[in-house]
Scaffold this active site. Structure first.
Site, PDB file in Angstrom:
ATOM      1  N   ALA A 177     -35.990  31.517 -35.529  1.00 11.53           N
ATOM      2  CA  ALA A 177     -35.534  30.233 -36.056  1.00 11.53           C
ATOM      3  C   ALA A 177     -34.803  29.456 -34.961  1.00 11.53           C
ATOM      4  O   ALA A 177     -34.160  30.048 -34.088  1.00 11.53           O
ATOM      5  CB  ALA A 177     -34.601  30.469 -37.243  1.00 11.53           C
ATOM      6  N   ASN A 178     -34.915  28.141 -35.020  1.00 12.30           N
ATOM      7  CA  ASN A 178     -34.203  27.248 -34.085  1.00 12.30           C
ATOM      8  C   ASN A 178     -34.545  27.520 -32.624  1.00 12.30           C
ATOM      9  O   ASN A 178     -33.707  27.349 -31.737  1.00 12.30           O
ATOM     10  CB  ASN A 178     -32.685  27.347 -34.289  1.00 12.30           C
ATOM     11  CG  ASN A 178     -32.295  27.062 -35.714  1.00 12.30           C
ATOM     12  OD1 ASN A 178     -32.801  26.108 -36.307  1.00 12.30           O
ATOM     13  ND2 ASN A 178     -31.453  27.893 -36.286  1.00 12.30           N
ATOM     14  N   ARG A 179     -35.797  28.015 -32.409  1.00 15.32           N
ATOM     15  CA  ARG A 179     -36.264  28.338 -31.053  1.00 15.32           C
ATOM     16  C   ARG A 179     -35.472  29.479 -30.414  1.00 15.32           C
ATOM     17  O   ARG A 179     -35.497  29.654 -29.197  1.00 15.32           O
ATOM     18  CB  ARG A 179     -36.192  27.102 -30.117  1.00 15.32           C
ATOM     19  CG  ARG A 179     -36.850  25.854 -30.684  1.00 15.32           C
ATOM     20  CD  ARG A 179     -38.340  26.037 -30.879  1.00 15.32           C
ATOM     21  NE  ARG A 179     -38.990  24.773 -31.227  1.00 15.32           N
ATOM     22  CZ  ARG A 179     -39.949  24.658 -32.122  1.00 15.32           C
ATOM     23  NH1 ARG A 179     -40.376  25.720 -32.795  1.00 15.32           N
ATOM     24  NH2 ARG A 179     -40.519  23.507 -32.344  1.00 15.32           N
ATOM     25  N   LEU A 180     -34.739  30.215 -31.229  1.00 12.55           N
ATOM     26  CA  LEU A 180     -33.973  31.344 -30.697  1.00 12.55           C
ATOM     27  C   LEU A 180     -34.826  32.602 -30.817  1.00 12.55           C
ATOM     28  O   LEU A 180     -34.602  33.461 -31.673  1.00 12.55           O
ATOM     29  CB  LEU A 180     -32.630  31.465 -31.440  1.00 12.55           C
ATOM     30  CG  LEU A 180     -31.749  30.226 -31.268  1.00 12.55           C
ATOM     31  CD1 LEU A 180     -30.467  30.343 -32.100  1.00 12.55           C
ATOM     32  CD2 LEU A 180     -31.395  30.007 -29.794  1.00 12.55           C
ATOM     33  N   HIS A 181     -35.816  32.661 -29.996  1.00 12.21           N
ATOM     34  CA  HIS A 181     -36.822  33.716 -30.058  1.00 12.21           C
ATOM     35  C   HIS A 181     -36.266  35.039 -29.540  1.00 12.21           C
ATOM     36  O   HIS A 181     -35.290  35.064 -28.802  1.00 12.21           O
ATOM     37  CB  HIS A 181     -38.042  33.306 -29.237  1.00 12.21           C
ATOM     38  CG  HIS A 181     -38.430  31.882 -29.428  1.00 12.21           C
ATOM     39  ND1 HIS A 181     -38.842  31.396 -30.648  1.00 12.21           N
ATOM     40  CD2 HIS A 181     -38.433  30.822 -28.586  1.00 12.21           C
ATOM     41  CE1 HIS A 181     -39.101  30.097 -30.532  1.00 12.21           C
ATOM     42  NE2 HIS A 181     -38.845  29.720 -29.292  1.00 12.21           N
TER      43      HIS A 181
END
Ligand SMILES: Cc1cc2nc3c(=O)[nH]c(=O)nc-3n(C[C@H](O)[C@H](O)[C@H](O)COP(=O)(O)O)c2cc1C
Ligand SMILES: Cc1ncc(COP(=O)(O)O)c(CN)c1O
Length: 200
Positions: A177-181
């Site tokens: 989520a939120n590009r927090l891979h």
């Protein structure tokens, strides 16, 4: 460092992990879950990339098959290095691997070639991969010529066979989520592997 590598990232070695992810991709991808982008460099250092199919994982190596006179073969033979990338859109995951590459043992290439359907075996004889082709009819005439020459049992062409990429570095990536891979890099360390979590 806390080991928070769990769930889909849990495995003893990177090849076991890649097998697990490929198995999942096999259930969810519409086509070619084993397709990987293969990156090479030419003699000037300019990169090149194209898709090939992964056909085996064994003894720390990833195997794929191609024409030994193709553009990619020239670059692979010249540099002895390559990188590959899987992207499974259905899973929102990516794996990359880089390392050294060499031609597969001829007996193993013979065995794989023999397992291909007749049309693909004749196609391997007919296609001068990556070289200019006058028109489609010329290719079809070459296929017919090879069918007449070899019948039902074409041997492996000397210009066709496998390569084995032996990665010393693999990275497993999963969408967050939120590009927090999540990213885990496995780097070969003698006979074992060092795993590092990377920032997304
Ligand atoms: C899904 C997919 C799978 C492919 N698999 C292979 C393969 O396993 N071997 C191969 O030689 N070419 C394969 N190709 C064709 C290559 O991408 C490429 O066009 C061809 O090998 C010539 O590349 P080169 O000129 O860089 O040597 C595949 C293409 C696609 C789209
Ligand atoms: C030209 C070529 N050679 C080899 C392969 C490897 O796959 P297969 O042995 O299943 O034909 C592919 C797969 N698309 C291909 O396009």
């Amino acid at each position: 460092m806390a080991d928070d590598r769990q769930g889909i990232f849990a495995a003893e070695d990177p090849f076991a992990l890649l097998r697990n992810w490929l198995e999942e991709a096999g259930r969810s991808e519409p086509n070619d879950p084993v397709a990987m982008a293969l990156a090479t460099v030419d003699a000037t250092g300019l990169p090149n990339v194209r898709t090939v199919l992964l056909k085996g994982i064994a003894d720390g190596g990833l195997t794929f098959y191609t024409n030994y006179q193709s553009r990619k073969a020239g670059e692979l033979d010249n540099s002895g290095k390559a990188a590959v990338l899987f992207h499974w859109k259905s899973l929102r995951r990516q794996v990359r691997a880089r390392g050294t590459v060499s031609r597969q043992d001829p007996a193993a290439s013979d065995a794989y070639f023999a397992s291909r359907d007749l049309g693909s075996r004749l196609g391997a004889w007919a296609s001068q991969q990556s070289r200019p082709l006058q028109d489609r009819a010329t290719l079809e005439a070459r296929v017919a010529e090879m069918a007449a020459r070899f019948g039902e049992n074409p041997p492996r062409p000397p210009h066709w066979g496998g390569y084995v990429l032996r990665p010393d570095c693999l990275e497993f990536w999963a969408d967050g989520a939120n590009r927090l891979h999540d990213r885990f890099e496995w780097v070969r360390d003698g006979d074992s592997w060092r795993v590092t979590r990377l920032n997304p």
